[in-house]
Design an enzyme around this catalytic site. Structure first.
Site, mmCIF file in Angstrom:
data_model
loop_
_atom_site.group_PDB
_atom_site.id
_atom_site.type_symbol
_atom_site.label_atom_id
_atom_site.label_comp_id
_atom_site.label_asym_id
_atom_site.label_seq_id
_atom_site.Cartn_x
_atom_site.Cartn_y
_atom_site.Cartn_z
ATOM 1 N N ASP A 174 11.180 10.551 33.490
ATOM 2 C CA ASP A 174 10.008 9.774 33.120
ATOM 3 C C ASP A 174 10.431 8.401 32.596
ATOM 4 O O ASP A 174 11.559 8.228 32.107
ATOM 5 C CB ASP A 174 9.221 10.495 32.028
ATOM 6 C CG ASP A 174 8.602 11.790 32.521
ATOM 7 O OD1 ASP A 174 8.282 11.870 33.719
ATOM 8 O OD2 ASP A 174 8.446 12.717 31.706
ATOM 9 N N TYR A 234 19.602 18.277 27.767
ATOM 10 C CA TYR A 234 18.814 17.174 27.219
ATOM 11 C C TYR A 234 18.997 17.094 25.713
ATOM 12 O O TYR A 234 19.137 18.125 25.032
ATOM 13 C CB TYR A 234 17.321 17.374 27.492
ATOM 14 C CG TYR A 234 16.931 17.336 28.948
ATOM 15 C CD1 TYR A 234 16.550 16.138 29.558
ATOM 16 C CD2 TYR A 234 16.908 18.500 29.718
ATOM 17 C CE1 TYR A 234 16.172 16.105 30.895
ATOM 18 C CE2 TYR A 234 16.535 18.474 31.054
ATOM 19 C CZ TYR A 234 16.166 17.270 31.636
ATOM 20 O OH TYR A 234 15.804 17.236 32.957
ATOM 21 N N ASP A 270 3.797 13.833 25.350
ATOM 22 C CA ASP A 270 4.850 12.923 24.901
ATOM 23 C C ASP A 270 4.215 11.697 24.257
ATOM 24 O O ASP A 270 2.982 11.569 24.177
ATOM 25 C CB ASP A 270 5.797 12.533 26.038
ATOM 26 C CG ASP A 270 5.130 11.734 27.153
ATOM 27 O OD1 ASP A 270 4.051 11.158 26.937
ATOM 28 O OD2 ASP A 270 5.701 11.696 28.264
ATOM 29 N N ARG A 286 8.948 18.293 27.578
ATOM 30 C CA ARG A 286 7.653 17.966 26.956
ATOM 31 C C ARG A 286 6.843 19.228 26.703
ATOM 32 O O ARG A 286 6.154 19.354 25.684
ATOM 33 C CB ARG A 286 6.864 17.030 27.866
ATOM 34 C CG ARG A 286 7.363 15.612 27.922
ATOM 35 C CD ARG A 286 6.501 14.783 28.854
ATOM 36 N NE ARG A 286 6.684 15.153 30.242
ATOM 37 C CZ ARG A 286 5.788 14.935 31.196
ATOM 38 N NH1 ARG A 286 4.632 14.381 30.905
ATOM 39 N NH2 ARG A 286 6.035 15.267 32.445
#
Length: 304
Positions: free
Chosen positions: A45, A73, A87, A187
């Site tokens: 993203d 991550y 988010d 998310r």
């Protein structure tokens, strides 16, 4: 042909900056490397940073073997506020009161995370790239249309809290590290943790640090004409394992012939479809077992 005149062919590791799309990175690479044939393995993203893997030239064919690899991550989860995109780029939709936030203990957070670890059924974020009736979910959501996505099975191998911070507004920030299967939405983990704790939650920062054996520490932040490309053979062997072949066997595989009776050579291989590597260290292609034989499942161009 001189090496300088050959079309680029390989895999480029890029450390994507914030506020641009994965497609923007591809566009930059096309200009810098002077080729249109570039793709990526796994979208990030605009809010996210970190490892984006680009396939350049014939090596784009290897992206299909990379996209499904496990990922790591580093993220920050804000507990106390929910958003419509799960988010920080979204619109705030719900807020927890001070009493509810005060009841969020470390023990409750640990229990909530434990329930989101292992094999879980996860409903992807509404604002995602998943296609619904041929259209991206985020396009439908932004057009005001109702979007209902089915849960999908994903695996979260690690979901660790590195640090907790209680903000001046009474909310809670969690710095976390997640190891997960391809297709996992971080998310959605933030959203579901907040929901389980009764306070709502969303992601405020996300950085991808690993895809399979590829690390962001080896990535470039600026794409130049002389960007260091990993060779197709190096990448394929890392992802699928290597099967050394002779020059004659390489020629036969490239011509569509089978390696008769060679299937026992695949026993104990890293994967059932290893990379055939010729004596010069070039990738011949991806091979597979066909009965007692070995046959090419995907060939690379001989001059690649």
């Amino acid at each position: 042909m001189p090496a300088s005149l050959l079309a680029p062919n390989g895999v480029l590791l890029v450390d994507k900056p914030q506020a641009i799309t994965s497609h923007d990175v591809v566009a930059r690479a096309r200009r810098a490397l002077n080729t249109r044939k570039i793709g990526h393995a796994g979208t990030l993203d605009p809010m996210a940073t970190g490892l984006l893997i680009l396939g350049v030239g014939p090596a784009t064919r290897l992206l299909t073997f990379i996209v499904g690899l496990g990922k790591t991550y580093e993220a920050t989860v804000l507990l106390g506020v929910a958003t419509d995109s799960d988010d920080a780029d979204g619109i705030e939709t719900a807020w927890a009161d001070a009493e509810a936030l005060a009841a969020v203990t470390d023990e409750r957070i640990a229990a909530g995370i434990a329930a989101l670890t292992g094999e879980i059924d996860q409903v992807p974020s509404t604002v995602s790239a998943i296609k619904v009736a041929g259209r991206r979910a985020y396009d439908l959501a932004r057009a005001g249309e109702s979007v209902e996505l089915a849960a999908r099975r994903v695996t979260v191998d690690r979901f660790d809290v590195v640090r907790r911070r209680d903000t001046a507004e009474g909310r809670i920030e969690l710095d976390v590290v997640v190891d997960c299967s391809s297709g996992t939405y971080i998310r959605a983990l933030a959203r579901d943790l907040g929901a389980a704790l009764g306070v709502g939650g969303h992601l405020t920062a996300l950085r991808r640090t690993r895809i399979g054996a590829f690390e962001v520490s080896d990535a470039v932040s600026e794409i130049a004409a002389d960007a260091p490309l990993l060779s197709p053979a190096q990448v394929a062997a890392s992802v699928l394992g290597a099967l050394p072949v002779t020059a004659d066997e390489a020629r036969d595989l490239r011509h569509g012939k089978r390696l008769v009776g060679a299937a026992p050579r695949l026993e104990g291989a890293m994967s059932p479809t290893p990379a055939a590597i010729d004596p010069d260290g070039r990738l011949v292609g991806i091979v597979e077992r066909r009965g007692a034989d070995i046959k090419s499942a995907m060939n690379m161009a001989e001059d690649a």
